[in-house]
Design an enzyme around this catalytic site. Structure first.
Site, mmCIF file in Angstrom:
data_model
loop_
_atom_site.group_PDB
_atom_site.id
_atom_site.type_symbol
_atom_site.label_atom_id
_atom_site.label_comp_id
_atom_site.label_asym_id
_atom_site.label_seq_id
_atom_site.Cartn_x
_atom_site.Cartn_y
_atom_site.Cartn_z
ATOM 1 N N LYS A 167 14.730 -17.018 49.630
ATOM 2 C CA LYS A 167 15.313 -18.064 50.476
ATOM 3 C C LYS A 167 15.865 -17.464 51.771
ATOM 4 O O LYS A 167 15.739 -18.061 52.847
ATOM 5 C CB LYS A 167 16.415 -18.802 49.709
ATOM 6 C CG LYS A 167 16.896 -20.062 50.392
ATOM 7 C CD LYS A 167 17.812 -20.855 49.471
ATOM 8 C CE LYS A 167 17.059 -21.452 48.299
ATOM 9 N NZ LYS A 167 17.911 -22.279 47.437
ATOM 10 N N ARG A 216 8.844 -15.594 36.963
ATOM 11 C CA ARG A 216 8.724 -16.498 38.098
ATOM 12 C C ARG A 216 7.338 -16.341 38.725
ATOM 13 O O ARG A 216 6.622 -15.376 38.458
ATOM 14 C CB ARG A 216 9.817 -16.218 39.119
ATOM 15 C CG ARG A 216 9.664 -14.877 39.814
ATOM 16 C CD ARG A 216 10.905 -14.495 40.610
ATOM 17 N NE ARG A 216 11.273 -15.539 41.540
ATOM 18 C CZ ARG A 216 12.445 -15.587 42.168
ATOM 19 N NH1 ARG A 216 13.359 -14.669 41.914
ATOM 20 N NH2 ARG A 216 12.713 -16.543 43.030
ATOM 21 N N GLU A 245 19.452 -25.787 43.222
ATOM 22 C CA GLU A 245 20.633 -25.799 44.085
ATOM 23 C C GLU A 245 20.245 -26.533 45.374
ATOM 24 O O GLU A 245 19.248 -26.187 45.997
ATOM 25 C CB GLU A 245 21.068 -24.375 44.410
ATOM 26 C CG GLU A 245 21.473 -23.557 43.195
ATOM 27 C CD GLU A 245 21.742 -22.113 43.546
ATOM 28 O OE1 GLU A 245 22.779 -21.835 44.181
ATOM 29 O OE2 GLU A 245 20.906 -21.258 43.199
#
Length: 563
Positions: free
Chosen positions: A273, A263, A37
């Site tokens: 984030k 992850r 993104e």
């Protein structure tokens, strides 16, 4: 990417892909994608996904990997992020060739598919507020409740959705939802939102759209459009897979195979984030490229190499279970890489002046120094030597303890590539601080060896005072004091107040006068450093410490073997 750098084992994903290829599934094609993104900078966690998706495709002769930006939220996205992401992927050593795509490329197709679901009675326009939608959704222990607008007719839904697109309604007035099952044990299947109204300028489509698809409605269909064979996602998307499959089944379009993997989690870091934004916006770091951050930008500026990061990702591997990787391992892979490629130089971070009393006052000479003992092809360089030198202040003690073998009154040591010297006097200022050493040298020991065979117990580095360049050196340490920064009430409480030390009066050898930004060096006996890519100039050299010479990971592994 050069082959043979990042070692990859036959992890469970590679086994699945190999089996699919062997069985002729998808005509034995292997087509992956990396779908960031564009609402922030990439970090070390993204590097694992990049290495997996691009690396896996590269293992097959006809393998392909797309770069696709999931740009469905214009309020948080920008061209700046798009360009930074592309630059970082290229820096890591990967290329998507002509396969650069955007979810916004498919906005018209996605809209048409939404209309189809409405016509099929599988989607409806809901006029509840977002707070009411959350309330109606239920919980893990309670089923959701159907919206009073769930029973709207197909005609009314089509009309409202068309008017949503035309811009008749304000933000939040309506959403389009899938009609699935409000009692599903999977919360993602409880009539998820597909479209929301958002009057915002998009970095690619401008003001053409005022309704934007949700990530979950975009993701699987974008994979389908691009013919992705293996959609590799991190574990948090496992519970979203039934929803992706439902959309693809209802639309009766090609269905890629989604596989989830764990992850990357790294101690002494935060990957969220939201938390990274807080660190930047609140001024705890200087920006997204601060060398203390784990953004690719920050790691690059600190002096990390793409080879080291790829090797780290290869060693960590791909698993189905969440685990915590050691920062010490990342630093170990970095040292191994820099040891092979970094030129050796001499720099003194905390200078102490040394005068060699029996060396001629106006004499200078040049001594040959090895650039890298690990690579003969890097050759040698000439280092100037003169009567006045600088050594590290820590390399002298007036009253040394038993195991201190460096310079002390009456003691002889070797100057790297130069001569044996002996300290005869320590000069102090009015405060009693040592400001200068008076030494003698043995001219017969040029190059560092004594003809009579005598040995010294220590070799120290130095620079010639007349030739040295003044430089600033920034010593970086972990941004957090705790291996788990989330420990406690607020991760900010674990910030390390000593994560950056700036030394402003360092002295480095003159060969560094024209050092290029990002050039990496080993300062002998001190660590690996690189020229800062932002602040360093020819007039004012600035070096960032990339990593110390001490290898914590290697020591840990040796201790494990002994036990």
């Amino acid at each position: 990417m050069e082959t043979g750098e990042a070692k990859t084992s036959k992890d469970f994903i590679r086994e699945i892909v190999a089996e699919d290829v062997a069985n002729g599934k998808n005509d034995s094609r292997v087509h992956t994608r990396f779908p960031p993104e564009p609402n922030g900078y990439l970090h070390i966690g993204h590097a694992k996904s990049i290495c997996l998706n691009f690396g896996l495709a590269a293992e097959y002769e006809q393998g392909l990997c797309n770069l696709r930006f999931d740009d469905t939220n214009p309020t948080k996205e920008s061209v700046e992020y798009v360009n930074a992401i592309k630059d970082d992927i290229h820096w890591l050593g990967f290329d998507w060739e002509d396969r650069e795509f955007y979810a916004s490329d498919y906005f018209e197709q996605l809209y048409e598919w939404a209309v189809k679901l409405i016509k099929d009675g599988k989607a409806y326009v809901d006029s509840l507020s977002l707070e009411e939608i959350r309330e109606y959704r239920g919980s893990l222990t309670e089923p959701g409740r159907e919206s009073p607008h769930r029973s709207r007719s197909v005609e009314e839904n089509l009309d409202l959705f068309a008017r949503m697109r035309a811009g008749e309604f304000e933000n939040g007035a309506h959403v389009l939802r899938a009609k699935i099952d409000m009692a599903s044990p999977n919360m993602n299947m409880r009539d998820p939102v597909m479209y929301r109204i958002m009057h915002a300028h998009h970095h690619r489509t401008g003001d053409e759209w005022c309704i934007y698809p949700m990530y979950d409605f975009t993701h699987g269909q974008s994979d389908s459009i691009e013919g992705i064979t293996h959609s590799l996602c991190t574990l948090e998307f496992e519970h979203h897979r039934p929803l992706y499959d439902w959309y693809l089944e209802q639309l009766d379009i090609y269905r890629p195979r989604q596989i989830e993997f764990a992850r990357l989690n790294l101690n002494y870091t935060v990957m969220s984030k939201r938390k990274l934004i807080a660190l930047v916006d609140e001024g705890h770091v200087s920006g997204w490229d601060d060398p203390r951050l784990w953004t690719i930008r920050g790691l690059r500026r600190r002096g990390y190499t793409p080879e080291a990061i790829r090797n780290f990702c290869g060693i960590v591997g791909i698993t189905k279970y969440n685990s915590l990787s050691e920062m010490a391992l990342l630093e170990h892979t970095l040292r191994e890489d820099l040891n092979k490629r970094a030129a050796r130089v001499m720099g003194v971070l905390n200078p102490l002046r040394v005068v060699i009393e029996n060396y001629p006052e106006n004499q200078n000479e040049e001594l040959e120094a090895v650039n890298n003992p690990e690579d003969d092809s890097m050759g040698t360089r000439m280092v100037p030597f003169s009567r006045v030198l600088y050594i590290e202040r820590d390399d002298f003690m007036e009253d040394p303890p038993k195991k201190f073998f460096r310079l002390a009154p009456g003691r002889e040591v070797r100057l790297r590539y130069a001569y044996f010297i002996t300290c005869v006097e320590a000069i102090k200022d009015d405060n009693g601080e040592i400001v200068e050493l008076r030494c003698t040298y043995d001219p017969e020991t040029r190059g560092g060896n004594a003809p009579d065979g005598r040995k010294v117990k220590s070799t120290i580095h130095w620079v010639s005072a007349a030739h040295a360049l003044n430089a600033e050196v920034r010593l970086y340490d972990s941004l957090f004091t705790q291996a788990d920064p989330e420990e406690g009430d607020d991760f900010r409480d674990n910030l390390n107040s000593d994560s950056l030390t700036v030394l402003s009066d360092c002295q480095v050898e003159p060969s560094l006068a024209n050092a290029d930004p990002q050039e990496r060096y080993q300062f002998e006996r001190l660590g690996y450093f690189c020229v800062d890519s932002v602040d360093s100039t020819n007039e004012r050299l600035i070096f960032n410490r990339t990593v110390t010479l001490r290898d914590t990971w290697a020591r840990m592994q040796k201790q494990k073997q002994k036990s």
